[in-house]
Design an enzyme around this catalytic site. Sequence first.
Site, mmCIF file in Angstrom:
data_model
loop_
_atom_site.group_PDB
_atom_site.id
_atom_site.type_symbol
_atom_site.label_atom_id
_atom_site.label_comp_id
_atom_site.label_asym_id
_atom_site.label_seq_id
_atom_site.Cartn_x
_atom_site.Cartn_y
_atom_site.Cartn_z
ATOM 1 N N ALA A 96 -8.144 5.563 -28.191
ATOM 2 C CA ALA A 96 -7.008 4.874 -28.802
ATOM 3 C C ALA A 96 -6.019 5.922 -29.298
ATOM 4 O O ALA A 96 -6.411 6.930 -29.875
ATOM 5 C CB ALA A 96 -7.486 4.014 -29.966
ATOM 6 N N LYS A 97 -4.744 5.666 -29.053
ATOM 7 C CA LYS A 97 -3.720 6.621 -29.473
ATOM 8 C C LYS A 97 -3.250 6.211 -30.871
ATOM 9 O O LYS A 97 -2.250 5.496 -31.035
ATOM 10 C CB LYS A 97 -2.578 6.606 -28.457
ATOM 11 C CG LYS A 97 -1.687 7.826 -28.516
ATOM 12 C CD LYS A 97 -0.781 7.878 -27.293
ATOM 13 C CE LYS A 97 0.361 8.864 -27.482
ATOM 14 N NZ LYS A 97 -0.041 10.265 -27.585
#
Length: 306
Positions: free
Chosen positions: A158-159
Amino acid sequence: MKLTPTETIWMDGEFIPWDQAQIHVLTPSLHYGWGVYEGIRAYPTADGPAVFRLREHLQRLHDSARVYLMDPGWSVDELAEASLELLRRTGLESGYLRPIAYLGYGAMGVAPQLDNARVVIATWPWGSYLGEKAEREGCRLVVSSWQRNGIHSVPPLAKATGAYVNSALAKVEAVRSGYDDALMLTPAGHVAEASAANIFAVRDRMLITPPVSDNILPGITRDTVMTLARDLGYEVNEQSLTRSELYVADEAFLTGTAAEIVPVASVDDRAVAAGGCGPVTKQLREAFQGVVHGRNPDYRGWLDYA
Ligand code: PMP
């Protein structure tokens, strides 16, 4: 890198002047790092500016939001249209787009109020990420003393905004030691990625890049390069790499939206065999530039024209 302001920023559905795109100092995401974002590039083409793999980036924004239990409140299509309209309004021929979903003002605490997502999209001109010299002669990497975020701590796929203190610690350490970027390892000692880019090794004309299970962000440029390389007839394998396999690689390169494709000149002061930009890296760089600038009709589906 210094920011060059543009005319307007899209904020929760409205276009507002750049200087007025402000939030409260008690915005929870600023304190706890609970937010998700993307980095996207727009390129000049013969048919005007085009955004490269816009929908894949916005889908990853939604995926990151799912990991962090957030609903951005805007669909991929709505955010794509907002991004293209933003480009039209700013008049940029090329640039970087930064959508971010964060938790708005209203509550505080380590368990944040999750149903309060706000979304902003900004764009500005952005040149070479690692600099012209690294583009030309290759970048110098050093293995970081910081481990890459892992699946038991901060999910690497996940960014998330807060996750980037990990990248930033590594990058700052590398730059202060005189290198261009950090190479981060997993707890098992496998190569994960650089501070904000994925890595590939080339050995005997075969490409190897670490798998998602080695704590990488699954890069969209990484996916692009795997596709282009296979279409050019190369074998590409997602498999774990050790630092010493990089020491003896024929070529190595980094991939990322900001970095694009940058040759690796050395890892821990061991020169990569090809020195500078090797032939496979050069071929992929040229193919990539052709695709993002709309010169290759086979991949026009990856472009959204503003
Ligand atoms: N890894 C990290 C940690 C990154 O921040 C980035 C940049 N988004 C990448 C890899 C490359 O991903 P992409 O090609 O999608 O930009």
